[in-house]
Design a protein around this motif. Structure first.
Motif, mmCIF file in Angstrom:
data_model
loop_
_atom_site.group_PDB
_atom_site.id
_atom_site.type_symbol
_atom_site.label_atom_id
_atom_site.label_comp_id
_atom_site.label_asym_id
_atom_site.label_seq_id
_atom_site.Cartn_x
_atom_site.Cartn_y
_atom_site.Cartn_z
ATOM 1 N N VAL A 323 0.856 -1.185 0.000
ATOM 2 C CA VAL A 323 0.000 0.000 0.000
ATOM 3 C C VAL A 323 0.894 1.237 0.000
ATOM 4 C CG1 VAL A 323 -1.843 1.234 1.191
ATOM 5 C CG2 VAL A 323 -1.751 -1.277 1.293
ATOM 6 N N LEU A 324 0.788 2.030 -1.046
ATOM 7 C CA LEU A 324 1.580 3.251 -1.173
ATOM 8 C C LEU A 324 0.780 4.435 -0.638
ATOM 9 C CD1 LEU A 324 2.971 2.519 -4.718
ATOM 10 C CD2 LEU A 324 4.334 2.652 -2.639
ATOM 11 N N VAL A 325 1.397 5.194 0.282
ATOM 12 C CA VAL A 325 0.721 6.310 0.928
ATOM 13 C C VAL A 325 1.517 7.589 0.703
ATOM 14 C CG1 VAL A 325 -0.421 4.895 2.670
ATOM 15 C CG2 VAL A 325 1.894 5.762 3.104
ATOM 16 N N ASP A 326 0.863 8.736 0.961
ATOM 17 C CA ASP A 326 1.514 10.026 0.766
ATOM 18 C C ASP A 326 2.651 10.246 1.755
ATOM 19 O OD1 ASP A 326 -0.051 11.099 -1.395
ATOM 20 O OD2 ASP A 326 -1.692 11.379 0.021
ATOM 21 N N ASP A 327 2.421 9.842 3.013
ATOM 22 C CA ASP A 327 3.402 10.083 4.072
ATOM 23 C C ASP A 327 3.106 9.138 5.231
ATOM 24 O OD1 ASP A 327 1.124 11.219 5.313
ATOM 25 O OD2 ASP A 327 1.636 13.203 4.553
ATOM 26 N N LEU A 328 3.948 9.206 6.267
ATOM 27 C CA LEU A 328 3.766 8.308 7.404
ATOM 28 C C LEU A 328 2.490 8.609 8.176
ATOM 29 C CD1 LEU A 328 7.333 7.768 8.923
ATOM 30 C CD2 LEU A 328 5.948 6.182 7.580
ATOM 31 N N GLU A 329 2.041 9.860 8.127
ATOM 32 C CA GLU A 329 0.787 10.198 8.801
ATOM 33 C C GLU A 329 -0.353 9.396 8.201
ATOM 34 O OE1 GLU A 329 -0.801 12.027 12.002
ATOM 35 O OE2 GLU A 329 1.270 12.251 11.325
ATOM 36 N N GLN A 330 -0.422 9.347 6.877
ATOM 37 C CA GLN A 330 -1.441 8.531 6.235
ATOM 38 C C GLN A 330 -1.164 7.053 6.482
ATOM 39 O OE1 GLN A 330 -1.675 8.550 1.906
ATOM 40 N NE2 GLN A 330 -3.901 8.248 1.969
ATOM 41 N N GLY A 331 0.100 6.687 6.516
ATOM 42 C CA GLY A 331 0.447 5.297 6.800
ATOM 43 C C GLY A 331 -0.065 4.849 8.156
ATOM 44 N N LEU A 332 0.059 5.704 9.175
ATOM 45 C CA LEU A 332 -0.465 5.374 10.500
ATOM 46 C C LEU A 332 -1.975 5.199 10.466
ATOM 47 C CD1 LEU A 332 1.659 7.628 12.875
ATOM 48 C CD2 LEU A 332 1.325 5.156 13.110
ATOM 49 N N ALA A 333 -2.652 6.054 9.719
ATOM 50 C CA ALA A 333 -4.109 5.927 9.599
ATOM 51 C C ALA A 333 -4.488 4.600 8.948
ATOM 52 C CB ALA A 333 -4.673 7.095 8.802
ATOM 53 N N VAL A 334 -3.706 4.195 7.951
ATOM 54 C CA VAL A 334 -3.977 2.930 7.247
ATOM 55 C C VAL A 334 -3.781 1.738 8.185
ATOM 56 C CG1 VAL A 334 -3.148 1.386 5.431
ATOM 57 C CG2 VAL A 334 -3.507 3.810 4.940
#
Length: 447
Positions: A323-334
């Motif tokens: 899963v490719l995300v914009d940044d770690l903030e979005q990664g944490l949400a995922v």
């Protein structure tokens, strides 16, 4: 081999993303499996040992002579255990006892008012049935993870069930028996699947089985991992007996940035994929370069791993992905939405990132804390919530085997001082007899 799900830019474009549905997950239909296990459980309930023997022959291809494993077989399994494996199991047990020993809650008494106390007592479950699977792999580590917290909690009676193996004379795998011996467990049954859980829930009485002399006392709680049929049996029997959780296929999620070692990440994804073709391996990253490198490493490493076909099936299945995300903030949400059974954090300042995780069965911090460590020798428990249930459920612990009981002790004056409040609330709920139960105690004294 492993698919990609690109979430980058979608929030900026104004999309509302439901990460629970966007992140891959294994399709496990416990409800469908209920139709298969219901007649099995009913058969064991009504026909006892005869049903267990017939079901074992049907599903395991083993004609059981003795449902209970003889003590000499347990002793022989320990005597024949490879020295390195014995040392490793003993260290796993030592570390698990160390961690779980600190989990034991103490009784707490609160003085609410002078003469009025509430004590919360933590009382162990009296009898527990511990299930250890025996399908595609052998799990002596699951013996450790189930037995140690139960023993630390002070459970009086422990019984283990594990499927019989054709190659071992109809007994559970000898390494499982050896682990039982190391832990002092003597009540072990060569029964697997839904029939094992039904046996624990309903017991096997002498009356039900004729003159075989076999008796299995019902338990109060069943714990341990298993396949979808074991999960379905837990769902069906819940209420007849307590359960820990409905465990599904294993999961690993890795939240990583460009500082992560692609070889480490790939190896960890493969380590969980080898459990089961339905095992889920998910990488969440904001780095294209890492995603490419991990994909290449997965291709290389699956060619040399022992269970390559199983691993490839798991990695290429719909339950796995990058899963490719914009940044770690979005990664944490995922990863919080995914609520993985096992979550690795391989990022800059991994400890800080890990401290922000809300939903996971267990969190593994930094490059030197792989899930494999937790599976065997970290001291943590590896029986963990799957299928997103980490949002509301904890892994197996000492608390699983304890019940909190409130003990209320008020003297006459303490009750007298709150009597009007109790009566007012009873009247508000139109339950006057509740108030009268208070009034009866003070009749004749002016109140």
């Amino acid at each position: 081999m492993i698919r990609r799900i690109d979430l980058r830019g979608r929030l900026a474009a104004g999309e509302t993303l439901d990460y629970r549905t966007l992140v891959p997950r294994a399709p496990v239909d416990v409800e469908a499996a209920l139709d298969a296990v219901r007649p099995i459980c009913d058969d064991v309930r009504h026909r006892g040992l005869a049903a267990v023997r017939e079901l074992t022959l049907r599903f395991d291809g083993v004609e059981l002579r003795d449902v209970r494993v003889p003590q000499d077989a347990i002793d022989q399994a320990l005597a024949g255990l490879d020295g390195r494996v014995r040392t490793a199991l003993e260290e796993s047990i030592r570390r698990a006892r160390l961690v779980h020993g600190d989990q034991r809650r103490q009784d707490v008494t609160t003085t609410v008012v002078p003469g009025g106390t509430v004590t919360e007592r933590w009382i162990p479950v009296q009898r527990v049935g511990l299930y250890v699977p025996g399908g595609l792999a052998v799990y002596p580590s699951s013996v450790v993870m189930n037995v140690v917290p139960a023993q630390v909690a002070g459970v009086d009676s422990l019984a283990v069930a594990s499927p019989p193996q054709k190659h071992f004379g109809g007994l559970p795998h000898p390494t499982i028996l050896a682990a039982c011996a190391l832990l002092g467990v003597t009540e072990v049954y060569a029964v697997g699947g839904a029939q094992a859980l039904a046996m624990f829930a309903y017991g096997l009485s002498n009356d039900a089985v004729g003159d075989d002399g076999v008796r299995v006392r019902p338990v109060d709680l069943v714990t341990g991992p298993g396949n979808v049929y074991v999960a379905a049996a837990k769902r069906l029997l819940r209420g007849v007996v307590g359960i820990d959780a409905e465990a599904g296929p294993t999961e690993i999620a890795v939240l990583a940035d460009d500082t992560a070692d692609a070889g480490h990440v790939a190896a960890d994804l493969i380590s969980q994929a080898e459990h089961d073709p339905l095992a889920a391996s998910v990488l969440v990253t904001d780095s294209d370069a890492l995603a490419d490198a991990v994909t290449a490493e997965l291709d290389l490493r699956t060619k040399t791993t022992k269970h390559d076909e199983r691993v490839r099936t798991a990695l290429s299945g719909e339950q796995s992905g990058i899963v490719l995300v914009d940044d770690l903030e979005q990664g944490l949400a995922v990863v919080d939405a995914y609520a993985a059974e096992h979550l690795e954090i391989q990022t800059r300042d991994a400890a800080t990132v890990a401290s922000r995780v809300r939903n996971a069965g267990a969190v593994f911090v930094g490059p030197w804390s792989p899930v494999s460590l937790g599976d065997y020798a970290a001291g943590s428990n590896h029986v963990l919530p799957t299928g997103g249930s980490a949002r509301h459920t904890s892994g197996l612990s000492v608390q699983t085997f304890l019940r909190g009981v409130h003990v209320v002790h008020y003297d006459q004056e303490a009750l007298k001082n709150v009597a009007d409040d109790v009566r007012a609330l009873a009247d508000a709920e139109d339950l006057p007899a509740h108030g009268e139960a208070i009034t009866a105690r003070f009749e004749g004294d002016g109140r």
